[in-house]
Design an enzyme around this catalytic site. Sequence first.
Site, PDB file in Angstrom:
ATOM      1  NE  ARG A   4      -4.949   0.659  13.265  1.00 24.28           N
ATOM      2  CZ  ARG A   4      -4.286   0.787  12.128  1.00 24.28           C
ATOM      3  NH1 ARG A   4      -2.959   0.855  12.131  1.00 24.28           N
ATOM      4  NH2 ARG A   4      -4.935   0.847  10.974  1.00 24.28           N
TER       5      ARG A   4
ATOM      6  CB  SER B  90       5.315  10.547  10.936  1.00 25.38           C
ATOM      7  OG  SER B  90       4.473  10.552   9.811  1.00 25.38           O
TER       8      SER B  90
ATOM      9  NE  ARG C  63       6.287   6.442   0.578  1.00 22.35           N
ATOM     10  CZ  ARG C  63       5.387   6.319   1.566  1.00 22.35           C
ATOM     11  NH1 ARG C  63       4.234   5.694   1.359  1.00 22.35           N
ATOM     12  NH2 ARG C  63       5.634   6.834   2.764  1.00 22.35           N
TER      13      ARG C  63
ATOM     14  CD  GLN D 228       0.692   8.647   6.916  1.00 23.21           C
ATOM     15  OE1 GLN D 228       0.208   9.483   7.682  1.00 23.21           O
ATOM     16  NE2 GLN D 228       0.031   7.572   6.536  1.00 23.21           N
TER      17      GLN D 228
ATOM     18  CG  ASP E  99       0.873   0.528   9.515  1.00 23.05           C
ATOM     19  OD1 ASP E  99       0.468   1.398  10.307  1.00 23.05           O
ATOM     20  OD2 ASP E  99       1.267   0.790   8.365  1.00 23.05           O
TER      21      ASP E  99
ATOM     22  CE  LYS F 204      -2.884   0.997   3.631  1.00 24.18           C
ATOM     23  NZ  LYS F 204      -2.757   2.388   4.084  1.00 24.18           N
ATOM     24  CB  SER F 205       3.795   2.342   2.018  1.00 26.01           C
ATOM     25  OG  SER F 205       3.207   2.376   3.290  1.00 26.01           O
TER      26      SER F 205
ATOM     27  N   GLY G 129      -4.988   8.318   5.256  1.00 23.15           N
ATOM     28  CA  GLY G 129      -4.030   9.259   5.852  1.00 23.15           C
ATOM     29  C   GLY G 129      -2.836   9.488   4.932  1.00 23.15           C
TER      30      GLY G 129
HETATM   31  C1  S3P Z   1       2.646   5.108   6.125  1.00 27.71           C
HETATM   32  C2  S3P Z   1       3.308   5.458   7.260  1.00 27.71           C
HETATM   33  C3  S3P Z   1       2.810   5.148   8.609  1.00 27.71           C
HETATM   34  C4  S3P Z   1       1.795   4.022   8.576  1.00 27.71           C
HETATM   35  C5  S3P Z   1       0.772   4.210   7.515  1.00 27.71           C
HETATM   36  C6  S3P Z   1       1.422   4.298   6.150  1.00 27.71           C
HETATM   37  C7  S3P Z   1       3.205   5.526   4.823  1.00 27.71           C
HETATM   38  O1  S3P Z   1       2.178   6.293   9.148  1.00 27.71           O
HETATM   39  O2  S3P Z   1       1.173   3.882   9.825  1.00 27.71           O
HETATM   40  O3  S3P Z   1      -0.144   3.131   7.510  1.00 27.71           O
HETATM   41  O4  S3P Z   1       2.815   4.980   3.783  1.00 27.71           O
HETATM   42  O5  S3P Z   1       4.069   6.413   4.831  1.00 27.71           O
HETATM   43  P1  S3P Z   1       3.040   7.404   9.926  1.00 27.71           P
HETATM   44  O6  S3P Z   1       4.081   7.810   8.993  1.00 27.71           O
HETATM   45  O7  S3P Z   1       2.107   8.513  10.241  1.00 27.71           O
HETATM   46  O8  S3P Z   1       3.548   6.712  11.150  1.00 27.71           O
END
Ligand code: S3P
Length: 440
Positions: A349, A170, A29, A172, A318, A24-25, A96
């Site tokens: 969670r 993070s 990207r 993200q 996660d 997914k990540s 998110g």
């Molecule tokens: C993610 C980073 C994580 C993770 C999320 C996906 C990403 O969040 O929990 O499911 O794809 O960069 P954080 O970066 O806020 O910890």
Amino acid sequence: MKLTINPLVLPQSLTASVTIPGDKSISHRALMIGSISNGISEFTNLLESADIEATKKLVQALGVTVHKEGRAILVHGQGLARFSEPKYVLEMGNSGTTIRLGLGLVGPSKVFAVFSGDASLNNRPMDRVIKPLSALGLSYVARANNSKPPVVCLPPTRLTSASVTGTVPSAQVKSAFLLAAVQIPGSSSYYEPTPTRNHTELMLLAAGANLETTDGLIKLSGGKDLGPISMQIPGDPSSAAFWTVAALLRPNTQLTIRNVGVNPRRIGYLSVLRRMGGKITLRNHRIWGGEEVADLEVVSSKLHGCEISPAEIPDLIDEIPILAVAAAVAAGRTRITGAGELRVKESDRIKSIVTEFAKLGINVTELSDGLEIIGSSYIRGGNVTSHHDHRIAMALAILALVADSPVTVHGAEAIAISYPEFEATFTTLFGSAALQKILD
Ligand code: S3P
């Protein structure tokens, strides 16, 4: 939608192999970096799920063409800071990653854009990205004193390179900054005291960005054109984690999980499960588009509880719901601390795990920044709910495999956020009699 799992009709032994949909990540990207590259990027095994659909719709609303050709997804990159202004509010759904990375991706283009999401997303913190992005001269206005969606992204008046230190561990936040900085001329840097997943850095490098990381300091020269990428996306280790724990907990089981991403920043859960006594072997190690990939071989194991320390959390953030499932069945006590970030995920969670595990008779204690679980060989059946959180729903479905009577997981439609094939793989492994789906 409800899923009822009946542990009384499961096979007594199992030898099988499964493949896992794309990460997914990395899929987020791929669509985003592909959209600011010059030329057509080509991805295979891109995840098809609700969160990735949100990112696909985002880049399409910004004028990018994305289409399927055979098994590949093609992204027609527009070049840096060249998006067109979206006509409507950008709907992020539950994702998110789409909103946080999206705010950085869109920021340098001369557009006005409004980002909004579902009830869960519109309650999650965005100031953590707005602040570092503002250092690059980008401007945003948001609800709740500039902290929560909807977030308005304004056309920038003065772009500048910047050096920022991360205040939250993070990926993200780091990625939002890098996706903006790569589009802005000049040298920018982001220092992360605690390492987090580095998929953005690896993919920017694959696109030819001038980027280097030394001891947590990521330096990049922005404003230089990116080239198209061609990549097969590894299977998502976060999805593989559900079957890994299922195979460890079920008797007489031997499971091979193929083509799983094993980026070291993503497989903290494998170290923890091995520490708990899990028999897991990595085979056939290789590299796809700069990302490490392997096959996992997992064998039924007797687990014991362990400590999961704050320093380990970013590499398994996660996977805490499914690690909590392993802990519920392991002998002795498991204590997880330094995981306060769990409170601002798709659900709180920590609360979701405590509330739902207690319904099945599990001895679980809520800590301000984690959990304490005393394992037991007896888990009772009953009704539990997902809290609209995909990973809670799947963790509860796996926990049901070791209950003494059926477990019904309410709100199971959340699974489609990251893993629409979960149910199909579940029935392939455990038989169609083991899973009943009831539409509400
Ligand atoms: C993610 C980073 C994580 C993770 C999320 C996906 C990403 O969040 O929990 O499911 O794809 O960069 P954080 O970066 O806020 O910890």
